[in-house]
Design a protein around this motif. Sequence first.
Motif, PDB file in Angstrom:
ATOM      1  N   GLU A   1      -2.915 -19.307   3.336  1.00  0.00           N
ATOM      2  CA  GLU A   1      -2.066 -18.161   3.634  1.00  0.00           C
ATOM      3  C   GLU A   1      -1.973 -17.268   2.411  1.00  0.00           C
ATOM      4  N   THR A   2      -2.248 -16.003   2.589  1.00  0.00           N
ATOM      5  CA  THR A   2      -2.111 -15.033   1.513  1.00  0.00           C
ATOM      6  C   THR A   2      -1.088 -14.001   1.956  1.00  0.00           C
ATOM      7  N   PRO A   3      -0.417 -13.338   1.023  1.00  0.00           N
ATOM      8  CA  PRO A   3       0.596 -12.363   1.411  1.00  0.00           C
ATOM      9  C   PRO A   3      -0.020 -11.171   2.147  1.00  0.00           C
ATOM     10  N   ALA A   4       0.757 -10.554   3.000  1.00  0.00           N
ATOM     11  CA  ALA A   4       0.314  -9.351   3.712  1.00  0.00           C
ATOM     12  C   ALA A   4       0.325  -8.136   2.790  1.00  0.00           C
ATOM     13  N   VAL A   5       0.929  -8.287   1.621  1.00  0.00           N
ATOM     14  CA  VAL A   5       1.082  -7.176   0.688  1.00  0.00           C
ATOM     15  C   VAL A   5       0.327  -7.477  -0.598  1.00  0.00           C
ATOM     16  N   GLU A   6      -0.370  -6.484  -1.110  1.00  0.00           N
ATOM     17  CA  GLU A   6      -1.082  -6.594  -2.382  1.00  0.00           C
ATOM     18  C   GLU A   6      -0.719  -5.388  -3.239  1.00  0.00           C
ATOM     19  N   ARG A   7      -0.985  -5.470  -4.513  1.00  0.00           N
ATOM     20  CA  ARG A   7      -0.809  -4.318  -5.395  1.00  0.00           C
ATOM     21  C   ARG A   7      -1.875  -3.286  -5.057  1.00  0.00           C
ATOM     22  N   ILE A   8      -1.478  -2.027  -5.055  1.00  0.00           N
ATOM     23  CA  ILE A   8      -2.405  -0.947  -4.719  1.00  0.00           C
ATOM     24  C   ILE A   8      -3.625  -0.970  -5.633  1.00  0.00           C
ATOM     25  N   GLU A   9      -3.420  -1.226  -6.922  1.00  0.00           N
ATOM     26  CA  GLU A   9      -4.565  -1.225  -7.844  1.00  0.00           C
ATOM     27  C   GLU A   9      -5.582  -2.309  -7.481  1.00  0.00           C
ATOM     28  N   THR A  10      -5.120  -3.442  -6.948  1.00  0.00           N
ATOM     29  CA  THR A  10      -6.037  -4.503  -6.537  1.00  0.00           C
ATOM     30  C   THR A  10      -6.871  -4.049  -5.344  1.00  0.00           C
ATOM     31  N   LEU A  11      -6.231  -3.398  -4.389  1.00  0.00           N
ATOM     32  CA  LEU A  11      -6.947  -2.933  -3.206  1.00  0.00           C
ATOM     33  C   LEU A  11      -7.883  -1.774  -3.533  1.00  0.00           C
ATOM     34  N   SER A  12      -7.441  -0.859  -4.366  1.00  0.00           N
ATOM     35  CA  SER A  12      -8.276   0.308  -4.669  1.00  0.00           C
ATOM     36  C   SER A  12      -9.474  -0.074  -5.528  1.00  0.00           C
ATOM     37  N   THR A  13      -9.344  -1.055  -6.384  1.00  0.00           N
ATOM     38  CA  THR A  13     -10.468  -1.513  -7.203  1.00  0.00           C
ATOM     39  C   THR A  13     -11.554  -2.096  -6.315  1.00  0.00           C
ATOM     40  N   ALA A  14     -11.142  -2.783  -5.276  1.00  0.00           N
ATOM     41  CA  ALA A  14     -12.107  -3.446  -4.408  1.00  0.00           C
ATOM     42  C   ALA A  14     -12.826  -2.479  -3.478  1.00  0.00           C
TER      43      ALA A  14
ATOM     44  N   TYR B   1      -1.738   1.155   3.901  1.00  0.00           N
ATOM     45  CA  TYR B   1      -0.402   1.681   4.136  1.00  0.00           C
ATOM     46  C   TYR B   1       0.462   1.299   2.937  1.00  0.00           C
ATOM     47  N   GLY B   2       0.890   2.294   2.174  1.00  0.00           N
ATOM     48  CA  GLY B   2       1.720   2.041   1.004  1.00  0.00           C
ATOM     49  C   GLY B   2       3.120   1.624   1.406  1.00  0.00           C
ATOM     50  N   LEU B   3       3.752   0.840   0.558  1.00  0.00           N
ATOM     51  CA  LEU B   3       5.114   0.359   0.792  1.00  0.00           C
ATOM     52  C   LEU B   3       5.986   0.714  -0.399  1.00  0.00           C
ATOM     53  N   ARG B   4       7.266   0.793  -0.150  1.00  0.00           N
ATOM     54  CA  ARG B   4       8.210   0.964  -1.252  1.00  0.00           C
ATOM     55  C   ARG B   4       9.525   0.316  -0.856  1.00  0.00           C
ATOM     56  N   ARG B   5      10.223  -0.148  -1.852  1.00  0.00           N
ATOM     57  CA  ARG B   5      11.552  -0.718  -1.605  1.00  0.00           C
ATOM     58  C   ARG B   5      12.556   0.419  -1.529  1.00  0.00           C
TER      59      ARG B   5
ATOM     60  N   ASP C   1       4.478  -0.131  -6.154  1.00  0.00           N
ATOM     61  CA  ASP C   1       3.045   0.101  -6.050  1.00  0.00           C
ATOM     62  C   ASP C   1       2.386  -0.949  -5.160  1.00  0.00           C
ATOM     63  N   LEU C   2       2.985  -1.194  -3.997  1.00  0.00           N
ATOM     64  CA  LEU C   2       2.485  -2.211  -3.088  1.00  0.00           C
ATOM     65  C   LEU C   2       1.925  -1.573  -1.833  1.00  0.00           C
ATOM     66  N   ALA C   3       1.025  -2.295  -1.159  1.00  0.00           N
ATOM     67  CA  ALA C   3       0.452  -1.804   0.085  1.00  0.00           C
ATOM     68  C   ALA C   3       0.076  -2.980   0.973  1.00  0.00           C
ATOM     69  N   LEU C   4       0.016  -2.720   2.266  1.00  0.00           N
ATOM     70  CA  LEU C   4      -0.471  -3.720   3.207  1.00  0.00           C
ATOM     71  C   LEU C   4      -1.983  -3.775   3.086  1.00  0.00           C
ATOM     72  N   HIS C   5      -2.559  -4.957   3.035  1.00  0.00           N
ATOM     73  CA  HIS C   5      -4.011  -5.044   2.921  1.00  0.00           C
ATOM     74  C   HIS C   5      -4.662  -4.741   4.268  1.00  0.00           C
ATOM     75  N   PHE C   6      -5.897  -4.286   4.236  1.00  0.00           N
ATOM     76  CA  PHE C   6      -6.595  -3.833   5.435  1.00  0.00           C
ATOM     77  C   PHE C   6      -7.482  -4.905   6.048  1.00  0.00           C
ATOM     78  N   ASP C   7      -7.796  -5.937   5.311  1.00  0.00           N
ATOM     79  CA  ASP C   7      -8.510  -7.096   5.838  1.00  0.00           C
ATOM     80  C   ASP C   7      -8.216  -8.281   4.921  1.00  0.00           C
ATOM     81  N   LEU C   8      -8.870  -9.389   5.121  1.00  0.00           N
ATOM     82  CA  LEU C   8      -8.553 -10.588   4.339  1.00  0.00           C
ATOM     83  C   LEU C   8      -9.507 -10.827   3.179  1.00  0.00           C
TER      84      LEU C   8
END
Length: 104
Positions: free
Chosen positions: A37-50, A59-63, A74-81
């Motif tokens: 199980e991995t979180p549904a949320v990742e840091r945007i920089e991790t997703l954009s680097t990939a 989809y960006g998130l904010r508290r 700086d969190l976002a929902l990931h688009f795949d696994l």
Amino acid sequence: MTISGFPEFLPGEQITFNQVIDVIRKGFERAGAVPIETPAVERIETLSTAKGNISKEVYGLRRLKAEEGDDATDLALHFDLTVPLARYVAEHAIAVHGLMRYNT
């Protein structure tokens, strides 16, 4: 009205859905797959680097009550696994040769 892409089940439908997932899960486990199980949320920089340009895939998130200095804005929902699994493997230094995994 529910948001498109986010199912909302009545109790009987949820029970049926859970039974289908159990059959699939048991099939994967009989074949040697393990649950990760991995979180549904990742840091945007991790997703954009990939993926490079992610403007249409993330989809960006904010508290609502983020405190000053809170880096959780700086969190976002990931688009795949793919990205979460790669991060998981890197962080936990697990061998992936022959790894069969599933995510519910």
